[in-house]
Enzyme design. Structure first.
Site, mmCIF file in Angstrom:
data_model
loop_
_atom_site.group_PDB
_atom_site.id
_atom_site.type_symbol
_atom_site.label_atom_id
_atom_site.label_comp_id
_atom_site.label_asym_id
_atom_site.label_seq_id
_atom_site.Cartn_x
_atom_site.Cartn_y
_atom_site.Cartn_z
ATOM 1 N N ASP A 404 -31.472 -3.275 30.406
ATOM 2 C CA ASP A 404 -32.620 -3.660 30.998
ATOM 3 C C ASP A 404 -32.185 -4.242 32.282
ATOM 4 O OD1 ASP A 404 -35.538 -3.879 30.818
ATOM 5 O OD2 ASP A 404 -34.949 -5.918 30.851
ATOM 6 N N GLU A 433 -31.415 0.515 33.971
ATOM 7 C CA GLU A 433 -32.340 0.486 34.990
ATOM 8 C C GLU A 433 -31.445 -0.009 36.225
ATOM 9 O OE1 GLU A 433 -36.491 -0.401 33.514
ATOM 10 O OE2 GLU A 433 -35.043 -2.128 33.264
#
Length: 711
Positions: A404, A433
């Site tokens: 993340d 990400e």
């Protein structure tokens, strides 16, 4: 609030902030003391005037030892503790206290347990132990590199504990960041006997040679079985998802449903301990889990018994084994970029100002937009992340990780994690990400897409693919169309997207390997693609939007790179226009099994597309050179995109694959001197006949093959 603060911000320097409300912020002298008998006058190096306070820099000896409580005195009699602050961010501190041992946390033996915790700025640490109701306290001994140790005799396999840490003038109670489990709601860390955890090893029989062989399906443990009609005996837990042969109205649910799709990897949204769900009453709260509390302890709300530290461990391990039994690998979504609360985190309790990223004024970096960033460049933080990933693989046999807000982390840390994970499982997936987050890191050090060339074999979610194919995804751009949702002027951009952005001029180049582009049009974040089309395709009827939904799925599965699907996308999942549904509850987030039956034809279409991708070699080019040499894209009739892949495939007796994307309402026919056979039509079915003309209906994706000439 104290009228004065004293901070050790560098070696040989103490920073004083004295409020003007206290004697105008003026002091005639300062001196330093300690319980070990130190008494030292300090020299004022500089004075800075500020509106509400006066800042003093005081000169001290550079070699003052750590692990001692220092107190700063000023001329009016005020005394405050000296807080070890930005000195913890200095390179010398990092070097002096780097500990590369593998024994942090409790090491269990039947006759005794060894406890080791890293807290180099602590003055004292006491182990507070509860062994089945027998409560004892054990002073720990400071050893090299700031590691505190204690040995406690007896069988402690069911003991729980915390640390009482005296640092910066306060005693705080802390969990152990290296503990493998904890009690309900993170009240205490647990001693774990590894022999009580299943050591089964169920291997997937399907082979993964590179990331492009993967088809990732993202889902939440809770969401998969929280609906009353999920067919499971319990709901929202590891055990519920592990159940096999569950169904609703004759259609599979839960594990059986996932197995029926044919995906190769299931990405579980956070299963590591998070804060905002009451583990003892999980139905009272809902959260996706991007609010981390611990990184090695598993989330108790997914367990059958949140207060049994072993239950959550056993149940996750058995869930992974069940996925493997059905040839589905498991990647875990890890949130290494921030903690839910800095002050109460075990990192801050044990060693304040080390684990998080700060600016030169002592303020937290906030590139995560969650109030703090973990400082991945610190050696012990980097070591911790590597240790967490490898330990999770050892304990639960997982097959990779999704990071993340990976752009908050640094390149070297991601490469260190990569090397350690790949040493355990060469076919493990690592991706995240890679957005360029405004964290306090040099641009060249961020683990973001623009630095992808420095991170071999680490994938990045491709927002160019998402925005080009579906359209911009944020709420303020929900009316913006993409190519598949009807902006036909984006046809040329689509050429870059379907080739995974690995081909350069004249196309938009982003990745030096197709294994690095994670292609998806929908994730847990933002509106579902179906909800977005309610806005950007509002002038079109329901049936037309169903055709576009099929095109989004087919485009994801037939493009160069690594396909990524979000749970429910294959049956037009909706969150009823609640785009940020992280705490919106089961009613919004749970799998809608009635909707899956209602849109069974699209589910079946997805299954067929998955099977086709897995079967044909043309979709598995793993190097940029292979793509550049063998893939050609073009725009026909101004808005139809053709992707031609040359890939001799003896198993299917074909030499080339052609994918045609037609998001217009018009039907087209494309002929050539060669015979083509459609293997995936507008319904996902193969056609038996061969023809020199390929018919492409409006709002469809067609896949055809050129057969090997008969000898």
């Amino acid at each position: 609030m104290p009228a004065m603060h004293a901070y050790a911000d560098d070696f040989g320097v103490i920073t004083i902030w004295m409020k003007r409300s206290f004697y105008g912020g003026r002091s005639d002298y300062f001196y330093l003391t300690s319980d070990q008998g130190l008494y030292m006058d300090l020299i004022v190096k500089s004075v800075e005037e500020h509106p509400d306070a006066v800042k003093y820099l005081l000169t001290t000896p550079a070699d003052l030892p750590f692990g001692i409580a220092y107190r700063l005195h000023e001329s009016h009699g005020l005394t405050v503790p000296v807080e070890m602050r930005l000195i913890c961010q200095k390179p010398f501190f990092a070097k002096e206290f780097m500990y590369d041992g593998d024994d942090l946390g409790p090491v269990y033996h039947p006759l005794y347990t060894l406890f080791s915790v890293w807290a180099p700025t602590a003055v004292s640490v006491i182990l507070k132990l509860d062994n089945r109701g027998s409560r004892t306290a054990h002073p720990m001994t400071r050893t090299d590199h700031g590691v505190w140790r204690a040995r406690v005799n007896g069988d402690l396999r069911h003991a729980v504990y915390t640390y009482l840490v005296n640092r910066n003038g306060k005693v705080v109670e802390s969990l152990d960041p290296y503990a493998l489990s904890s009690t309900a709601n993170s009240h205490a860390s647990a001693v774990i006997d590894p022999n009580l955890i299943p050591h089964t090893h169920v291997s997937c029989t399907n082979r993964i040679d590179s990331a492009v062989d993967a088809i990732i399906y993202e889902c939440s443990v809770r969401d998969m079985t929280s609906a009353p009609n999920s067919g499971t005996s319990t709901h929202g837990t590891f055990d519920a998802l592990k159940e096999e042969n569950t169904s609703w109205k004759g259609s599979p649910t839960g594990m059986s449903y996932l197995a029926s799709l044919g995906v190769t990897h299931v990405q579980l949204m956070p299963v590591l301990d998070f804060v905002t769900v009451d583990e003892e009453h999980p139905s009272r709260n809902y959260n996706w889990g991007y609010d981390p509390a611990q990184y090695l302890s598993i989330e108790g709300s997914y367990s059958s018994d949140a207060d049994d530290p072993y239950a959550r461990m056993k149940e996750l391990r058995m869930l992974v084994d069940t996925f493997h039994k059905h040839n589905m690998r498991v990647t875990l979504d890890v949130v290494f970029n921030h903690m839910y609360d800095v002050d109460t985190s075990p990192f801050n309790c044990l060693t304040p100002y080390y684990w998080f990223r700060y600016n030169d004024s002592g303020y937290l970096s906030n590139g995560s937009y969650c109030g703090n960033d973990l400082s991945s460049t610190q050696p012990m933080v980097r070591k911790y992340f590597v240790d967490v990933c490898t330990k999770l693989m050892d304990l639960y046999d997982v097959d990779g990780f999704r990071f993340d807000l990976m752009g908050v982390l640094d390149v070297d840390t991601m490469n260190a994690i990569h090397d350690a994970v790949k040493a355990k499982k060469p076919d493990a997936l690592l991706y995240g990400e890679g957005w360029d987050m405004p964290t306090m890191l040099a641009p060249q050090d961020k683990a973001c897409i623009v630095n992808q060339n420095r991170m071999p074999d680490i994938g990045h979610f491709n927002d160019y693919f998402r925005d080009t194919v579906k359209g911009k995804t944020s709420d303020d751009q929900k009316y913006a169309k993409g190519y598949i949702t009807g902006d036909l002027d984006m046809a040329f951009g689509m050429c870059s997207a379907v080739t995974g952005n690995v081909i350069g001029d004249p196309y938009f180049y982003r990745f030096d390997s197709p294994c690095k582009t994670i292609n998806g049009t929908e994730t847990h974040d933002n509106a579902t693609s179906w909800d977005k089309m309610r806005a950007c395709c509002s002038s079109e009827n329901h049936d037309t939007r169903l055709l576009r939904q099929k095109m989004l799925l087919a485009t994801t599965l037939f493009s160069i790179g690594v396909p990524f699907l979000h749970a429910g996308q294959e049956f037009c999942g909706t969150k009823n226009n609640v785009s940020n549904s992280y705490n919106a509850g089961d009613g919004i987030n749970q799998m809608d099994w009635d909707r899956a039956i209602q849109n069974q034809d699209i589910v079946e279409y997805t299954r067929k597309a998955i099977a086709l991708r897995k079967a044909y070699r043309a979709f598995h080019y793993a190097s940029q050179k292979e793509v550049v040499d063998n893939v050609h894209v073009s725009v026909m009739d101004g808005n139809v995109v053709a992707c031609d892949i040359h890939c001799p495939d003896p198993e299917h007796a074909c030499t080339d694959v052609r994918i045609l994307f037609n998001p217009s309402y018009d039907n087209h026919e494309y002929g050539s001197g060669d015979e083509w056979q459609v293997i995936f039509d507008h319904d996902g079915n193969p056609q038996a006949q061969k023809s020199t003309v390929i018919y492409v209906p409006g709002l469809s994706v067609i896949v055809a093959v050129k057969n090997t000439p008969e000898q």
